[in-house]
Design an enzyme around this catalytic site. Structure first.
Site, PDB file in Angstrom:
ATOM      1  N   CYS A  62     -94.240   9.455 -10.090  1.00  0.00           N
ATOM      2  CA  CYS A  62     -95.695   9.492 -10.182  1.00  0.00           C
ATOM      3  C   CYS A  62     -96.218   9.668  -8.753  1.00  0.00           C
ATOM      4  CB  CYS A  62     -96.144   8.167 -10.776  1.00  0.00           C
ATOM      5  SG  CYS A  62     -97.831   7.701 -10.480  1.00  0.00           S
ATOM      6  N   HIS A  63     -97.458  10.085  -8.647  1.00  0.00           N
ATOM      7  CA  HIS A  63     -98.041  10.323  -7.332  1.00  0.00           C
ATOM      8  C   HIS A  63     -97.948   9.084  -6.419  1.00  0.00           C
ATOM      9  CE1 HIS A  63    -100.522  13.442  -5.347  1.00  0.00           C
ATOM     10  NE2 HIS A  63    -100.537  12.465  -4.462  1.00  0.00           N
ATOM     11  N   THR A  64     -98.068   7.908  -7.012  1.00  0.00           N
ATOM     12  CA  THR A  64     -98.004   6.672  -6.224  1.00  0.00           C
ATOM     13  C   THR A  64     -96.634   6.520  -5.552  1.00  0.00           C
ATOM     14  OG1 THR A  64     -99.518   5.718  -7.820  1.00  0.00           O
ATOM     15  CG2 THR A  64     -98.441   4.184  -6.327  1.00  0.00           C
ATOM     16  N   HIS A  85     -91.660   3.503 -10.874  1.00  0.00           N
ATOM     17  CA  HIS A  85     -92.285   2.514 -11.770  1.00  0.00           C
ATOM     18  C   HIS A  85     -92.526   3.048 -13.180  1.00  0.00           C
ATOM     19  CE1 HIS A  85     -95.508   4.785  -9.856  1.00  0.00           C
ATOM     20  NE2 HIS A  85     -96.273   4.494 -10.881  1.00  0.00           N
ATOM     21  N   GLU A  86     -92.249   4.336 -13.404  1.00  0.00           N
ATOM     22  CA  GLU A  86     -92.371   4.884 -14.769  1.00  0.00           C
ATOM     23  C   GLU A  86     -90.970   5.015 -15.332  1.00  0.00           C
ATOM     24  OE1 GLU A  86     -96.243   7.833 -14.843  1.00  0.00           O
ATOM     25  OE2 GLU A  86     -94.269   8.637 -15.202  1.00  0.00           O
ATOM     26  N   CYS A 115     -98.866 -12.171 -17.446  1.00  0.00           N
ATOM     27  CA  CYS A 115     -98.131 -13.427 -17.632  1.00  0.00           C
ATOM     28  C   CYS A 115     -98.599 -14.145 -18.899  1.00  0.00           C
ATOM     29  CB  CYS A 115     -98.268 -14.328 -16.403  1.00  0.00           C
ATOM     30  SG  CYS A 115     -99.869 -15.175 -16.274  1.00  0.00           S
ATOM     31  N   CYS A 118    -102.625 -17.055 -17.088  1.00  0.00           N
ATOM     32  CA  CYS A 118    -103.587 -17.253 -15.997  1.00  0.00           C
ATOM     33  C   CYS A 118    -105.009 -16.987 -16.481  1.00  0.00           C
ATOM     34  CB  CYS A 118    -103.241 -16.355 -14.810  1.00  0.00           C
ATOM     35  SG  CYS A 118    -103.556 -14.607 -15.095  1.00  0.00           S
ATOM     36  N   CYS A 121    -105.475 -13.301 -17.458  1.00  0.00           N
ATOM     37  CA  CYS A 121    -104.844 -12.924 -18.730  1.00  0.00           C
ATOM     38  C   CYS A 121    -105.618 -13.510 -19.904  1.00  0.00           C
ATOM     39  CB  CYS A 121    -103.394 -13.372 -18.767  1.00  0.00           C
ATOM     40  SG  CYS A 121    -102.312 -12.344 -17.751  1.00  0.00           S
ATOM     41  N   CYS A 129    -103.521  -9.548 -13.962  1.00  0.00           N
ATOM     42  CA  CYS A 129    -102.849 -10.847 -13.996  1.00  0.00           C
ATOM     43  C   CYS A 129    -102.852 -11.461 -12.596  1.00  0.00           C
ATOM     44  CB  CYS A 129    -101.428 -10.631 -14.485  1.00  0.00           C
ATOM     45  SG  CYS A 129    -100.373 -12.067 -14.396  1.00  0.00           S
ATOM     46  N   ARG A 133    -100.356  -8.758 -10.902  1.00  0.00           N
ATOM     47  CA  ARG A 133    -101.150  -7.551 -10.690  1.00  0.00           C
ATOM     48  C   ARG A 133    -100.521  -6.745  -9.545  1.00  0.00           C
ATOM     49  NH1 ARG A 133    -106.848  -9.755  -8.490  1.00  0.00           N
ATOM     50  NH2 ARG A 133    -107.225  -7.594  -7.927  1.00  0.00           N
ATOM     51  N   CYS A 194     -97.008   4.296 -17.001  1.00  0.00           N
ATOM     52  CA  CYS A 194     -98.034   4.470 -15.959  1.00  0.00           C
ATOM     53  C   CYS A 194     -99.006   5.583 -16.296  1.00  0.00           C
ATOM     54  CB  CYS A 194     -97.414   4.695 -14.579  1.00  0.00           C
ATOM     55  SG  CYS A 194     -98.659   5.078 -13.330  1.00  0.00           S
ATOM     56  N   ARG A 389     -94.755  15.630 -15.341  1.00  0.00           N
ATOM     57  CA  ARG A 389     -93.713  14.631 -15.251  1.00  0.00           C
ATOM     58  C   ARG A 389     -92.350  15.293 -15.411  1.00  0.00           C
ATOM     59  NH1 ARG A 389     -96.929  12.206 -12.891  1.00  0.00           N
ATOM     60  NH2 ARG A 389     -97.679  10.089 -13.288  1.00  0.00           N
TER      61      ARG A 389
HETATM   62  N1  APR Z   1    -110.480  18.818  -5.922  1.00  0.00           N
HETATM   63  C1  APR Z   1    -109.987  18.895  -7.196  1.00  0.00           C
HETATM   64  N2  APR Z   1    -108.705  18.619  -7.516  1.00  0.00           N
HETATM   65  C2  APR Z   1    -107.876  18.259  -6.531  1.00  0.00           C
HETATM   66  C3  APR Z   1    -108.315  18.139  -5.187  1.00  0.00           C
HETATM   67  C4  APR Z   1    -109.676  18.467  -4.897  1.00  0.00           C
HETATM   68  N3  APR Z   1    -110.161  18.394  -3.648  1.00  0.00           N
HETATM   69  N4  APR Z   1    -107.265  17.745  -4.437  1.00  0.00           N
HETATM   70  C5  APR Z   1    -106.216  17.632  -5.272  1.00  0.00           C
HETATM   71  N5  APR Z   1    -106.576  17.940  -6.537  1.00  0.00           N
HETATM   72  C6  APR Z   1    -105.733  17.974  -7.740  1.00  0.00           C
HETATM   73  C7  APR Z   1    -104.342  18.521  -7.497  1.00  0.00           C
HETATM   74  O1  APR Z   1    -104.313  19.937  -7.463  1.00  0.00           O
HETATM   75  C8  APR Z   1    -103.591  17.941  -8.696  1.00  0.00           C
HETATM   76  O2  APR Z   1    -103.612  18.818  -9.801  1.00  0.00           O
HETATM   77  O3  APR Z   1    -105.527  16.653  -8.213  1.00  0.00           O
HETATM   78  C9  APR Z   1    -104.351  16.660  -9.019  1.00  0.00           C
HETATM   79  C10 APR Z   1    -103.551  15.379  -8.745  1.00  0.00           C
HETATM   80  O4  APR Z   1    -102.476  15.360  -9.611  1.00  0.00           O
HETATM   81  P1  APR Z   1    -101.027  14.750  -9.253  1.00  0.00           P
HETATM   82  O5  APR Z   1    -100.721  15.012  -7.827  1.00  0.00           O
HETATM   83  O6  APR Z   1    -100.072  15.262 -10.275  1.00  0.00           O
HETATM   84  O7  APR Z   1    -101.264  13.169  -9.389  1.00  0.00           O
HETATM   85  P2  APR Z   1    -101.296  12.174 -10.660  1.00  0.00           P
HETATM   86  O8  APR Z   1     -99.934  11.618 -10.883  1.00  0.00           O
HETATM   87  O9  APR Z   1    -102.017  12.777 -11.817  1.00  0.00           O
HETATM   88  O10 APR Z   1    -102.194  10.999 -10.040  1.00  0.00           O
HETATM   89  C11 APR Z   1    -103.536  11.240  -9.706  1.00  0.00           C
HETATM   90  O11 APR Z   1    -104.059   8.909  -9.574  1.00  0.00           O
HETATM   91  O12 APR Z   1    -102.557   7.171  -9.770  1.00  0.00           O
HETATM   92  C12 APR Z   1    -103.307   7.950  -8.888  1.00  0.00           C
HETATM   93  O13 APR Z   1    -102.028   7.958  -6.841  1.00  0.00           O
HETATM   94  C13 APR Z   1    -102.403   8.706  -7.946  1.00  0.00           C
HETATM   95  O14 APR Z   1    -104.215   9.438  -6.580  1.00  0.00           O
HETATM   96  C14 APR Z   1    -103.304   9.848  -7.582  1.00  0.00           C
HETATM   97  C15 APR Z   1    -104.087  10.126  -8.862  1.00  0.00           C
HETATM   98 ZN    ZN Z   2     -97.870   5.615 -11.467  1.00  0.00          ZN
END
Ligand code: APR
Ligand code: ZN
Length: 394
Positions: A62-64, A85-86, A115, A118, A121, A129, A133, A194, A389
């Protein structure tokens, strides 16, 4: 590689073999910011009181995970560490006191634990939580402040977001593990861990999108597409997708988005285009890009008087909200949503049933599949915006 020997059921070694013992297995370890993941043998301790050891069968990025991998913020730089985490997997053994799960159960990890005891929760209006959290600085188990992972020569390897799933076996507190129906397709269930829960829940639980309403989604990664799916399933009649990568519109179209805007195609700010398209602005907007300028556009894209913006993107920047306090008197609201406001242990088993009945479309989110060893390839696919994904098979 030395692995636990003997019979196995569903890939989980029987109790006599591994329960209560250290397991040697493979994990993808990060040794420094942006350094390639290294697949190495690690030792995984048995679960302690109220903990669960899970054999991970599928995991995804995931992006995180990318943000921590790159070390985008100083606080993220804790190494060596096992990210991820996924995921979805099977309980290998449980620690003392765990009564809601046992060996062989199908489970998904949740980084935002529950949990059940708390004040948070027990509050119907929160899914945060007190103990479990999301805590970006925490990298050890809550019970004793120690790591359950170690290198072959006994040095600790740190945990991540209550979960750490880029490993064949992980240990989690039972508050961060959800048991799901054994008939649920386990591979797709990773999405509930996630991305999909976060986006879809933001539309269902945080914004409470109404039938016939209009919605704008900024950022069409998994989180944004899931928010769109949440809006679609609640009967929104207009779902506008905004992304700087027009390739994302193909998927959006397949998932029921009705309109698309590429900010780079117009000199006018996106909020002006949306206000014009919708006679004053959308009812709800969702920021799923993790960019503060985008957040401001999302905020101004909603209708004065009742518009609501839900913040989903993670913003590692030290900048503050780009909104003047007086602008809130225009009746636009802004709210953050963590894990789609789902109370994980209480609500995800039911959500899994809804997915199994086809009420939610999960099929579009898994775009790639690779063996776990190719994790660095999967990282690149996400970083370059080529995948939603990518499921890694362990
Ligand atoms: N304007 C519009 N769209 C944008 C911009 C912008 N300026 N900058 C980036 N994007 C788009 C990207 O092109 C991409 O398609 O945002 C999308 C982000 O998608 P992913 O990178 O696949 O991330 P995702 O897993 O969906 O998470 C999105 O949520 O959980 C949070 O940390 C995570 O900040 C992230 C967000
Ligand atoms: Zn995530």
């Amino acid at each position: 590689m030395q692995k636990p020997q003997g019979e196995s059921v569903n890939g989980v070694h029987t109790e006599t073999e591994t329960s209560g013992k250290v397991i040697t297995c493979k994990a993808a370890v990060v040794l420094g910011p942006g350094q390639p993941f290294v697949i190495e043998e690690i030792q995984v301790d048995p679960p302690q009181k109220m903990e669960v050891r899970v054999k991970i069968l599928y995991t995804s990025i995931c992006h995180t995970d990318l943000s921590y991998w790159k070390g985008e913020s100083e606080a993220y730089r804790v190494y060596p560490r096992i990210l991820g985490h996924e995921a979805a997997g099977i309980v290998e053994s449980v620690g003392e006191g765990v009564v809601d799960m046992r060996k062989g159960d199908h489970v998904i990890p949740i980084f935002n634990g529950e949990c059940g005891d708390c004040v948070y929760c027990k509050c119907d209006n929160s899914n945060l939580c007190e103990r479990f959290r999301v805590h970006p600085l925490r990298s050890v188990m809550v019970n004793d402040g120690k790591c359950r992972f170690s290198t072959k020569d006994g040095k600790p390897i740190f945990h991540f977001l209550n979960t750490s799933t880029f490993t064949e076996y992980t240990v989690l507190h039972s508050a961060c593990v959800v048991k799901i129906d054994s008939k649920a397709p386990l591979k797709k269930m990773i999405l509930l861990s996630c991305g999909v829960s976060t986006g879809l829940g933001a539309a269902w639980n945080t914004a409470k999108v109404q039938a016939g309403s209009s919605v704008a989604i900024f950022g069409l990664g998994s989180v944004g597409l899931a928010a769109g799916e949440g809006a679609r399933t609640r009967g929104a009649s207009k779902i506008i997708g905004v992304d700087i990568n027009p390739n994302k519109f193909i998927k959006g179209k397949a998932m029921g988005f009705t309109d698309f805007i590429n900010p780079n195609d117009s000199k006018n700010p996106v909020h002006e285009i949306i206000q014009e398209m919708t006679g004053g602005g959308v009812d709800y907007s969702f920021e799923c890009a993790g960019n503060l300028d985008v957040l401001r556009e999302a905020f101004l894209s909603t209708h004065e008087g009742w518009g609501m913006t839900v913040l989903l993107g993670i913003h590692p920047t030290p900048r503050m909200l780009p909104i003047h306090p007086m602008e809130l008197f225009d009746g636009r609201r802004i709210i953050g949503s963590v894990f789609g406001d789902f109370k994980g242990k209480t609500q995800l088993p039911h959500f899994a049933q809804q997915c199994m009945r086809g009420e939610v479309n999960l099929d579009e989110f898994i775009t790639h599949e690779l063996p776990f060893e190719k994790i660095n390839e999967a990282v690149q696919l996400l970083a370059e915006g080529k995948s939603l994904r990518c499921v890694l098979h362990l």
